[in-house]
Design a protein around this motif. Structure first.
Motif: not given
Lengths: 251, 508
Positions: B389-404
Motif C-alpha cells: 500500500i503506497g500513495g496516501s499512506w506514504v504521504e502521511v507517514g502511516l506506512d513508516e509508522h506501521l512498520r515501526r
C-alpha cells in the motif's frame, strides 16, 4: 485423468512384467487403498443431446435428441430409449459434381431420425483436479446396442448396430455432461452396409438415487451400532442434563 | 454525538451528507487549536502542520464509502498532527482502527481500538470498540494487550448485553487461569442463558470439573454445552472431543470412535492431525487394524509432516506386531530411529534444545505457544503487506509508522517466544526420549515373538477383517494409493493386509 478406479489399475498391474512378484512384496506389509463412497449415485437419467453426423460426403446431419437411461448398478446401465432427429445440411458436393463434370450423384439416402437402445458399461471411474482447486468426477463408458434409422423419402427404415465410447463429467447428483461417439453399422437389404458416425454432446439430469437392483438394508458396522450417550448414561447415570426434565414428564 | 451508522450500507450517501453537519454540530475548535501541535513522535508528522477538521470529515466520507485505505490515511494524518485533546480524536482512533482491520492489519487495528477502549474518554464508542475487539480476538492476537491489559485490568462500567457478556466471560477466564475458581464460576453463572458465551462458559466449567475428577459433573456440563441451542461449532466440537476422550479412557472404544467421527476440525491443520491420532488409537483398541493403519498413512501427508507425533511409528509397529508381520514391525522401529536420529543425538549432546528444528517446531505447535507463534506469523504477514500500500499512506507517514509498530511488537514477541521455548522444547524432548524407550522395548518384544513356537492346529480362522477382495462395482470406489495424497481421500484410507497370526497372536 489422475486416477481411474481400481479395475484399471489391476489390469495394468497384471499386464506388467514381474507383477506377481511385486504383488507378493506389497502384500508383505499391506497396501493402502482409499475407499470412498461414490459422491453421486445415478438412477433415472434423462438426457438432452445435440450432435453431428459428419461422415457423409454429400451432407452433414445436425441432430437434436433425448434419451432415458436406467442405471442398474454403477457398472451397468441401460439406455432404454434414445431418439435423435437429424436436419441435413448440404455440403454442396452434388452441385459441384453437376457444374464441373456434369455428373449427377446417386440417390444416397439421408438420415431423418434414429431410434435406439443401448447397454452401457462403465468400467472406468476417476477424478480430475480442476486448476488444482476443485475435483471433478469423471467416468468413461462403452455403449453397445442398436435400433432403427429412418431415411428421408423412400429410404424407409433400416436397422443399425452401434458401439462407441463416452465420457461423463459429474457436476452433482442431478446434473452431468456427456460426450458420446457412436459408430453405427446400418445394413442395406439390397446389399452392403453404411457406416455412420454420430457424435453427441449432452446434458443429463438424474432423478432419484435408489435403483431397482438395490438390495435390502446394508449390514450395520459395529461403530454404527455404538451409542455414545447410552454408554455415558451407563457410566455416569446422573450426567444426562435432560434427566430431571424426563422425570418431571413421567410424573 | 455519534458517527456510527446503524443503517444498511446502501444508505451511506445519507451519512456522507450528514457527516459535515454532525461535525458542525460539535463545539467549534478553540482558537488555540490552530496553533501547531507539539512535535509528535513520528518524524513525518513533525514536519507537517496540524490537519484541520476537514481531514477528519474527508476520512469519515471515505470510511462510509468503503475506501478504507484513504480513510486510514486521513484519520492517521488527523491523529498524528494533532494533540489528543483535539475534537474527535477518539473517533479518529476508532475509525482508523476499524479501517486497518478491514484492510487486514489486525494488530495495528487492535492497538488503536485498545486506545479507544482503554481511555474511555468517549463512552459512546466503547461498546463498538469492544465489539470490534471481540472479532479481532477470534484470530491470532496480542493476548497481553487485549486480554490482560484491556479486558481484565479495566473497569468499563455499564455495557450493553452482548458486550457485557463478552467482557464478563473474559474476566471469568482470567480468574480461572489465575486459580480463582470460585470467582470464575460465579461470573460464568451470571451469564444469562441466552448469551452466546453461555455454552462456552458451561464447557469451561466442565473442563474445571474434569480437572477436579468430578466426572459426573464434568460429563453433564459437556453434554449441556453440546446440546445448548446457542452452542457454536467450536464449542460443540470441543464438547464432543471431551466426551470422546472420557469414553476412550473408560474403554468404550466404539462409542468414542463414533463421537470422534462427529468432530469437525479445519482441514489439514494440527488439530486434524491430533484428531486422526486419537482416532487411530481408538481403532487400534477396537482391533480395527486396517482402519488404524489407514489413519496413520493419512498422517504421512505433506500437510501433517511437521506435526510431531513419534507415536505414529509406535502404533504402526504395534499393528504389524498384532498381525504377526514381524519384519515390517521392526522396519517401523528403524524408521523411528531414522526419523528422529539427529534430534535424539542433539538431546544427548545437550545442545540448546531451541536450536533443534524438530523440537522447536513441535513446541511451537502445541499449547499456549501455538497462539504466540501464530501471532508472530501474523505480524510478519501483515508487516510484509504494508509495502503493497503506497500513495496516501506514504504521504502521511502511516506506512513508516506501521512498520515501526510491527517491528517493535515482533521484537517483543520474539523475546517472549525465546523465553518460553526453553521450557517447551524440554518437554517435547522428554516425550521423545520416552518414545525411544518404548520403541526399544517393542523391538525386544517383537524379537521374542518371531521365535515363538506355535502349533499348526492353532491356526486362526479367517475373519471378516481378512476379506481383502475388492469388488468390481458398488457404491464405493477403490483408489489404490500411489504415493500421491489427495486431501479428500485422507480420511478414507484402508489398509489391506493379511493377518498372519495364529490364535494366540491375533489378540492382545
Amino acid at each position: 485423468m489422475r486416477r481411474a478406479a481400481l479395475p484399471l489399475c489391476l489390469a495394468g498391474v497384471l499386464l506388467a512384467s514381474g507383477a506377481a512378484r511385486a504383488d507378493e512384496d506389497e502384500l508383505e506389509a499391506g497396501r493402502v487403498i482409499a475407499v470412498q463412497d461414490r459422491p453421486f449415485r445415478l438412477a433415472h437419467e434423462f438426457t438432452v443431446s445435440a450432435g453431428v453426423l459428419p461422415m457423409d460426403a454429400f451432407y452433414t446431419g445436425l441432430s437434436l435428441g433425448g434419451s432415458y437411461t436406467l442405471h442398474l448398478t454403477d457398472l451397468v446401465s441401460w439406455e432404454a430409449i434414445a431418439f435423435h432427429y437429424s436436419a441435413s445440411v448440404d455440403k454442396g458436393l452434388s452441385d459441384q459434381l453437376l457444374e464441373r463434370w456434369s455428373v449427377e450423384d446417386t440417390d444416397e439416402p439421408v438420415i431423418q431420425y434414429l431410434v435406439s437402445s443401448h447397454a452401457i458399461f462403465t468400467p472406468f471411474y476417476g477424478k480430475l483436479t480442476l486448476l488444482n482447486n476443485s475435483i471433478v468426477n469423471v467416468s468413461t463408458y462403452l455403449s453397445v446396442g442398436g435400433g432403427a434409422i429412418r431415411y428421408q423419402g423412400e429410404g424407409g427404415f433400416r436397422p443399425h448396430f452401434s458401439i462407441g465410447p463416452g465420457l461423463r463429467f459429474l457436476f452433482g447428483q442431478v446434473v452431468s455432461a456427456r460426450l458420446d461417439a457412436r459408430n453405427m453399422i446400418s445394413p442395406d437389404f439390397l446389399g452392403g452396409a453404411d457406416y455412420i458416425l454420430h457424435v453427441t454432446a449432452s446434458v443429463s439430469f438424474n432423478f432419484g438415487s435408489s435403483r431397482p437392483t438395490d438390495l435390502g438394508d446394508d449390514e450395520l458396522e459395529e461403530a454404527d451400532l455404538a451409542d455414545p450417550f447410552g454408554d455415558l448414561d451407563e457410566l455416569y447415570p446422573l450426567s444426562d442434563p435432560e434427566r430431571g426434565k424426563k422425570r418431571e414428564g413421567e410424573q | 454525538m455519534t458517527y456510527l451508522k446503524r443503517a444498511p450500507r446502501h444508505r451511506a450517501w445519507l451519512t456522507l451528507l450528514l457527516a459535515p453537519l454532525l461535525v458542525a454540530a460539535e463545539p467549534a475548535p478553540e482558537a488555540g487549536d490552530d496553533t501547531p501541535p507539539p512535535p509528535a513522535a513520528e518524524a513525518p508528522s513533525a514536519r507537517r502542520r496540524a490537519a484541520p477538521p476537514e481531514v477528519f470529515e474527508d476520512g469519515l466520507g471515505h470510511y462510509y464509502a468503503d475506501d478504507f485505505e484513504s480513510a486510514a490515511a486521513e484519520m492517521f494524518d488527523y491523529l498524528s498532527t494533532n494533540e489528543d485533546t483535539v475534537e474527535n480524536y477518539e473517533w479518529a482512533e476508532y475509525f482508523l482502527g476499524v479501517s486497518l482491520k478491514e484492510l487486514g492489519f489486525t494488530h495495528a487495528a487492535a492497538e488503536y481500538l485498545y486506545n479507544v477502549a482503554k481511555n474511555r474518554t468517549r463512552p459512546e464508542i466503547l461498546p463498538e470498540a469492544l465489539e470490534q475487539i471481540e472479532v479481532l480476538m477470534q484470530g491470532p492476537h496480542d493476548e497481553e494487550l487485549l486480554f490482560r491489559r484491556l479486558l481484565v485490568d479495566s473497569e468499563f462500567g455499564y455495557l450493553p448485553g452482548r458486550v457485557a457478556d463478552f467482557v464478563n466471560y473474559k474476566k471469568a477466564m482470567a480468574d480461572l487461569l489465575d486459580g480463582r475458581i470460585e470467582w470464575a464460576e460465579r461470573l460464568f453463572d451470571e451469564l444469562p442463558d441466552d448469551s452466546p458465551f453461555k455454552p462456552e462458559a458451561i464447557y469451561t466449567v466442565g473442563v474445571q470439573r474434569l480437572k477436579g475428577n468430578r466426572m459426573t459433573d464434568a460429563v453433564k456440563k459437556f453434554r449441556t454445552a453440546l446440546n445448548h441451542p446457542l452452542a457454536n461449532r467450536d464449542t460443540r466440537n470441543k464438547s464432543r472431543l471431551a466426551l470422546a476422550r472420557i469414553l476412550y479412557e473408560k474403554e468404550r472404544y466404539a462409542s468414542a470412535r463414533k463421537l470422534y467421527d462427529q468432530v469437525e476440525v479445519p482441514e489439514l491443520t494440527t488439530a486434524e492431525a491430533s484428531l486422526y491420532l486419537e482416532k487411530a488409537w481408538t481403532s487400534y483398541f477396537l482391533k480395527d487394524y486396517r482402519r488404524t493403519m489407514g489413519i496413520l498413512y493419512a498422517l504421512e501427508a505433506p500437510s501433517y509432516r511437521t506435526y510431531f507425533a513419534p507415536e505414529r511409528f509406535l502404533l504402526r509397529a504395534l499393528v504389524y506386531r498384532s498381525l504377526c508381520h514381524y519384519i515390517p514391525a521392526k522396519r517401523e522401529i528403524r524408521r523411528f530411529n531414522f526419523r528422529y536420529d539427529r534430534t535424539l543425538a542433539n538431546i544427548r549432546a545437550r545442545i540448546d534444545l531451541r536450536d533443534d528444528e524438530v523440537l522447536r517446531t513441535a513446541a511451537l505447535s502445541r499449547g499456549a505457544l501455538q497462539g504466540v507463534a501464530d501471532f508472530r506469523r501474523l505480524l510478519s504477514d501483515e508487516a510484509d503487506r504494508i509495502d503493497t500500500i503506497g500513495g496516501s499512506w506514504v504521504e502521511v507517514g502511516l506506512d513508516e509508522h506501521l512498520r515501526r509498530l510491527y517491528a517493535l511488537k515482533a521484537e517483543q514477541v520474539d523475546l517472549h517466544l525465546a523465553a518460553e521455548l526453553t521450557k517447551a522444547t524440554r518437554a517435547v524432548a522428554e516425550e521423545l526420549v520416552d518414545f525411544e524407550e518404548q520403541m526399544y522395548l517393542l523391538d525386544y518384544e517383537v524379537g521374542l515373538e518371531i521365535y515363538k513356537r506355535l502349533r499348526k492346529e492353532n491356526a486362526r480362522r479367517p475373519s471378516k477383517a481378512d476379506n481383502l477382495d475388492i469388488p468390481y462395482g458398488g457404491d464405493q470406489v477403490y483408489y489404490a494409493f500411489d504415493d500421491e495424497f489427495w486431501n479428500d481421500e485422507l480420511a478414507h484410507y484402508d489398509f489391506f493386509v493379511e493377518n498372519r497370526c495364529f490364535d494366540e497372536g491375533g489378540d492382545e
